[in-house]
Design a protein around this motif. Structure first.
Motif, PDB file in Angstrom:
ATOM      1  N   LEU A   1       0.826  -1.207   0.000  1.00  0.00           N
ATOM      2  CA  LEU A   1       0.000   0.000   0.000  1.00  0.00           C
ATOM      3  C   LEU A   1       0.862   1.261   0.000  1.00  0.00           C
ATOM      4  O   LEU A   1       0.546   2.240  -0.685  1.00  0.00           O
ATOM      5  N   LEU A   2       1.944   1.231   0.760  1.00  0.00           N
ATOM      6  CA  LEU A   2       2.852   2.379   0.780  1.00  0.00           C
ATOM      7  C   LEU A   2       3.513   2.577  -0.580  1.00  0.00           C
ATOM      8  O   LEU A   2       3.638   3.704  -1.065  1.00  0.00           O
TER       9      LEU A   2
ATOM     10  N   ASP B   1      -3.196   3.865   9.722  1.00  0.00           N
ATOM     11  CA  ASP B   1      -4.151   4.946   9.453  1.00  0.00           C
ATOM     12  C   ASP B   1      -3.652   5.809   8.300  1.00  0.00           C
ATOM     13  O   ASP B   1      -4.432   6.278   7.465  1.00  0.00           O
ATOM     14  N   PHE B   2      -2.343   6.014   8.256  1.00  0.00           N
ATOM     15  CA  PHE B   2      -1.757   6.768   7.144  1.00  0.00           C
ATOM     16  C   PHE B   2      -1.850   5.960   5.855  1.00  0.00           C
ATOM     17  O   PHE B   2      -2.237   6.477   4.805  1.00  0.00           O
ATOM     18  N   VAL B   3      -1.507   4.677   5.947  1.00  0.00           N
ATOM     19  CA  VAL B   3      -1.507   3.800   4.769  1.00  0.00           C
ATOM     20  C   VAL B   3      -2.884   3.735   4.123  1.00  0.00           C
ATOM     21  O   VAL B   3      -3.023   3.792   2.898  1.00  0.00           O
ATOM     22  N   THR B   4      -3.923   3.614   4.955  1.00  0.00           N
ATOM     23  CA  THR B   4      -5.281   3.455   4.435  1.00  0.00           C
ATOM     24  C   THR B   4      -5.987   4.780   4.181  1.00  0.00           C
ATOM     25  O   THR B   4      -7.116   4.802   3.692  1.00  0.00           O
TER      26      THR B   4
ATOM     27  N   LYS C   1      -6.875   6.998   6.523  1.00  0.00           N
ATOM     28  CA  LYS C   1      -7.734   7.442   7.621  1.00  0.00           C
ATOM     29  C   LYS C   1      -7.208   8.717   8.263  1.00  0.00           C
ATOM     30  O   LYS C   1      -7.968   9.535   8.756  1.00  0.00           O
ATOM     31  N   SER C   2      -5.890   8.851   8.287  1.00  0.00           N
ATOM     32  CA  SER C   2      -5.308  10.070   8.840  1.00  0.00           C
ATOM     33  C   SER C   2      -5.206  11.117   7.739  1.00  0.00           C
ATOM     34  O   SER C   2      -5.273  10.801   6.550  1.00  0.00           O
ATOM     35  N   SER C   3      -5.030  12.350   8.131  1.00  0.00           N
ATOM     36  CA  SER C   3      -4.982  13.447   7.168  1.00  0.00           C
ATOM     37  C   SER C   3      -3.710  13.385   6.337  1.00  0.00           C
ATOM     38  O   SER C   3      -2.607  13.277   6.855  1.00  0.00           O
ATOM     39  N   ARG C   4      -3.883  13.424   5.033  1.00  0.00           N
ATOM     40  CA  ARG C   4      -2.746  13.485   4.132  1.00  0.00           C
ATOM     41  C   ARG C   4      -3.220  14.022   2.795  1.00  0.00           C
ATOM     42  O   ARG C   4      -4.405  13.971   2.468  1.00  0.00           O
ATOM     43  N   ILE C   5      -2.301  14.514   2.006  1.00  0.00           N
ATOM     44  CA  ILE C   5      -2.651  15.065   0.705  1.00  0.00           C
ATOM     45  C   ILE C   5      -2.132  14.141  -0.389  1.00  0.00           C
ATOM     46  O   ILE C   5      -1.310  13.268  -0.142  1.00  0.00           O
ATOM     47  N   GLY C   6      -2.615  14.310  -1.580  1.00  0.00           N
ATOM     48  CA  GLY C   6      -2.033  13.596  -2.715  1.00  0.00           C
ATOM     49  C   GLY C   6      -2.760  12.339  -3.129  1.00  0.00           C
ATOM     50  O   GLY C   6      -2.866  12.042  -4.310  1.00  0.00           O
ATOM     51  N   TRP C   7      -3.304  11.539  -2.166  1.00  0.00           N
ATOM     52  CA  TRP C   7      -3.891  10.248  -2.518  1.00  0.00           C
ATOM     53  C   TRP C   7      -5.136  10.402  -3.381  1.00  0.00           C
ATOM     54  O   TRP C   7      -5.383   9.625  -4.290  1.00  0.00           O
ATOM     55  N   ASN C   8      -5.929  11.412  -3.081  1.00  0.00           N
ATOM     56  CA  ASN C   8      -7.180  11.593  -3.823  1.00  0.00           C
ATOM     57  C   ASN C   8      -7.091  12.668  -4.902  1.00  0.00           C
ATOM     58  O   ASN C   8      -8.099  13.070  -5.466  1.00  0.00           O
TER      59      ASN C   8
END
Length: 216
Positions: free
Chosen positions: A121-122, A203-206, A208-215
């Motif tokens: 996933l990473l 949570d980061f991998v899936t 669930k935690s706040s992050r940019i870029g994936w979507n």
């Protein structure tokens, strides 16, 4: 007098001999002049120390090689062509971690399967981020590895850095468990070692935690 001393010495010698035989043969005299045989069985001690889990040699070799790969500058012509772009190096290394993994061993160990899943996933996230960095040049993803356009790629963001850092930490912790019997400092991000930061990492991998870029 001499006769009494001689008789006493003989009795003592016979007594010692009898005791020796009883200890050797396990014969014991009981009341009534009867004799019974006793069989003494020594029970081996059972160690209470936890056994060190054995892992397939291929997993250990992979972990050792990947620790080196992820912690040292990468010797890849493509990276040189991209002017050693930071995000591109993460992308190339993440791909190698997954490609080199002995996937035929995953089914044999549920914990190893979980670690591989998180690494996959990473790696996917890092690959997606590399696409996002280059999508303005080619929406079909062709610019993702086109090093001639590297000077036009978007900057590497913090989430891509964090994803790569988590990948390094997982591989390092796997190496500690598989090649060093769990002895040594760890980052606490693996199921193998019941890491206290595994949930945070997942949570980061899936997402669930706040992050940019994936979507994006």
């Amino acid at each position: 007098m001499k006769s009494k001393l001689l008789i006493g010495a003989v009795v003592l010698a016979v007594g010692i001999a009898i005791v020796g035989v009883r200890e050797y043969t396990g014969i014991e005299k009981v009341s009534g002049g009867k004799v019974k045989n006793e069989t003494v069985v020594e029970v081996p001690r059972v160690s209470t120390a936890p056994e060190t889990k054995k892992y397939d040699k291929e997993v250990g070799e992979w972990a050792s090689a990947m620790v080196t790969l992820l912690s040292e500058p990468m010797d890849d012509p493509k990276l040189g062509e991209a002017n050693n772009d930071e995000g591109f190096e993460y992308y190339l290394k993440a791909q190698e971690v997954i490609w080199a993994f002995p996937t035929h061993l995953i089914a044999e160990d549920k914990e190893i399967e979980k670690e591989h899943s998180n690494l996959f996933l990473l790696s996917s996230y890092i690959g997606h981020n590399q696409f996002v960095r280059t999508a303005h040049l080619d929406p079909n993803g062709q610019a993702k590895e086109d090093t001639s356009l590297s000077d036009q790629w978007k900057p590497t963001d913090d989430d891509m850095r964090q994803a790569f850092e988590y990948m390094k930490q997982i591989v390092y912790d796997i190496d500690v468990e598989v090649n060093h019997g769990g002895e040594g400092e760890t980052f606490g991000v693996t199921h193998l070692l019941n890491g206290d930061k595994t949930s945070e990492m997942e949570d980061f991998v899936t997402g669930k935690s706040s992050r940019i870029g994936w979507n994006d």
